[in-house]
Write an enzyme that holds these catalytic residues in place. Structure first.
Site, short mmCIF file in Angstrom:
data_model
loop_
_atom_site.label_atom_id
_atom_site.label_comp_id
_atom_site.label_asym_id
_atom_site.label_seq_id
_atom_site.Cartn_x
_atom_site.Cartn_y
_atom_site.Cartn_z
N ALA A 112 0.85 -1.18 0.00
CA ALA A 112 0.00 0.00 0.00
C ALA A 112 0.89 1.24 0.00
CB ALA A 112 -0.90 0.00 1.23
N LYS A 113 0.34 2.39 -0.23
CA LYS A 113 1.10 3.64 -0.15
C LYS A 113 0.11 4.80 -0.09
CE LYS A 113 5.57 4.90 -0.42
NZ LYS A 113 6.77 4.13 -0.10
N GLY A 114 0.55 5.91 0.48
CA GLY A 114 -0.31 7.08 0.55
C GLY A 114 0.47 8.32 0.21
#
Ligand code: NAD
Length: 423
Positions: A112-114
């Site tokens: 995941a990444k933000g």
């Protein structure tokens, strides 16, 4: 393969780079390649609006993202980037690289990444806190210690993680330290986490330098990016007797043929926020960075830095990818033809996520390890992962990147196959 409607036509975008890396591994995946489309489709992408009351009373809106690329092997794991150029597509690529990285290291996580499109240097500390808290609330429905666990990346740090942990805990009604990693140590953070990524770059670099017969003593190293990753890696290589002859950040490029004093530069950067103005080296043109003779190059800033043109003129033997996605696929081909070994990002910079994994485990058990224990386990996992990838590259006769993807994608797609499609 079905193309996604929300990706740009830019062939050099990080997402396209990732897709091209996936294409290269498909011939080596055997039967599970039938599930490969999974790798080309992020599972979930959330875009959020973050209204922020500025200190002067005005209101500005910022765009934020959280992408969960693949959760087949466990909860999502990946950093949060604060940078003015962040886009959904960039975050998609970064989340996909996390999927591959966690699988390559055999950590029980998906990817995941933000990110938020913001220049954090333009905000006051209070504004940064309000921005972080509102962003955390907006993505709060999809993160959690068992769902998706953010961490620091470019432009974020342990303080930002502390605000994220506090906000999520306030909203759910119970202190939950395991919702983010990279926290301050007295809030359930892990010893060794801040230095872990740079340490991993050093450990993998040491193993690979030995393999290609390159002594670290007096070896010349150039580092692009002098933040969390670049400065720590620089310090460890300097301690091992290497000469850090060039350092570049967003503000300046420094060169010294006999090696820059890294502790002094680190102190300068801590006090001034950048390397610009440091007197212990010559300030040179930004492009000159790519033209010197080195033994090792460490890109530790942003994506897409090693272009075809730069790959064609680089004079070094080893590239250690501290940054995520620093090499364009076309440049990868040129480096291979020129016999320059590349330790790919999904192995080289995996020290951070590995110690994040340790932090998450420690938070669950509320039992904390010493820094020595952490470093010993970290070094062991990184060395073993790199050696497995090296073996794979020898067997398949492919680059270390394709070998790392072969090891990782097989694990991801087997998990995908065994879980099956619901409903
Ligand atoms: P950071 O914000 O601490 O440092 C980034 C550095 O890059 C700074 O020195 C900045 O000046 C420099 N930089 C920015 N734009 C530049 C440009 N155009 N030219 C030259 N230098 C430039 O970030 P970080 O945490 O050190 O992350 C660096 C890279 O490592 C990123 O690709 C990140 O995704 C990757 N990474 C970080 C971690 C981690 O634990 N922090 C883990 C894995 C990978």
């Amino acid at each position: 393969m079905s193309a996604l409607s929300y990706v740009s036509a830019d062939n050099n975008s990080p997402w396209k780079t990732y897709l091209s890396q996936v294409e290269r591994v498909l011939p080596y995946l055997g039967e599970v390649s039938r599930w490969a489309d999974t790798l080309r489709h992020p599972k979930r992408a959330l875009i959020v609006d973050i209204p922020l009351e500025m200190d002067d009373g005005s209101v500005r809106h910022f765009e934020g993202y959280r992408v969960q690329h693949n959760l087949s092997r466990g909860p999502g794991k990946g950093g949060v980037r604060y940078h003015p150029d962040v886009t959904l597509e960039e975050v998609m690529a970064l989340s996909a690289w996390m999927t591959v990285k966690c699988a390559a290291l055999n950590l029980p996580f998906g990817g995941a990444k933000g990110g938020i499109r913001v220049d954090p240097r333009e905000l006051s500390l209070k504004e940064l806190e309000r921005l972080t808290r509102r962003y955390t609330s907006e993505i709060g429905t999809i993160i959690g210690p068992q769902q998706d666990i953010p961490a620091p990346d470019v432009g974020t740090n342990p303080q930002v993680m502390a605000w994220m942990m506090d906000t999520w805990s306030m909203n759910t009604g119970a202190t939950s330290t395991g919702v983010v990693t990279g926290k301050p140590v007295h809030l359930g953070g892990s010893l060794g986490r801040v230095k872990a990524t740079g340490r991993g770059v050093f450990v993998t670099g040491r193993v690979m330098a030995l393999r290609i017969g390159l002594p670290l003593e007096n070896c010349r190293i150039a580092i692009q990016g002098f933040g969390n990753v670049g400065s720590v890696a620089a310090g460890l290589f300097a301690e091992a007797g290497s000469l850090i002859t060039a350092v570049q950040d967003h503000s300046a490029t420094l060169y010294h043929p006999d090696g820059i004093d890294i502790p002094a530069l680190t102190e300068w950067q801590r006090q001034n926020g950048s390397i610009s103005g440091f007197k212990g080296a010559t300030a040179v043109n930004h492009d000159a960075f790519w033209g010197y003779d080195y033994d090792i190059l460490i890109p530790a800033a942003l994506e897409g830095q090693i272009t075809a043109e730069r790959a064609g003129k680089l004079r070094c033997r080893l590239v250690l990818e501290g940054a995520n996605g620093p090499t364009l696929p076309v440049a990868d081909d040129i480096l291979r033809e020129r016999n320059i070994t590349v330790v790919p990002d999904v192995i080289c910079n995996a020290g951070g996520v590995t110690v994040s994994y340790f932090e998450w485990v420690q938070d669950f058990s509320s039992f904390f390890w010493s820094e020595d224990e952490i470093n010993i386990r970290l070094d062991h996992i990184m060395e073993q992962a790199l050696l497995a990838v090296w073996q794979k590259s020898q067997t398949l006769k492919v680059t270390l990147r394709t070998a790392a993807y072969a090891v990782a994608c097989e694990r991801i797609l087997i998990a995908r196959k065994e879980r099956g499609i619901y409903p």
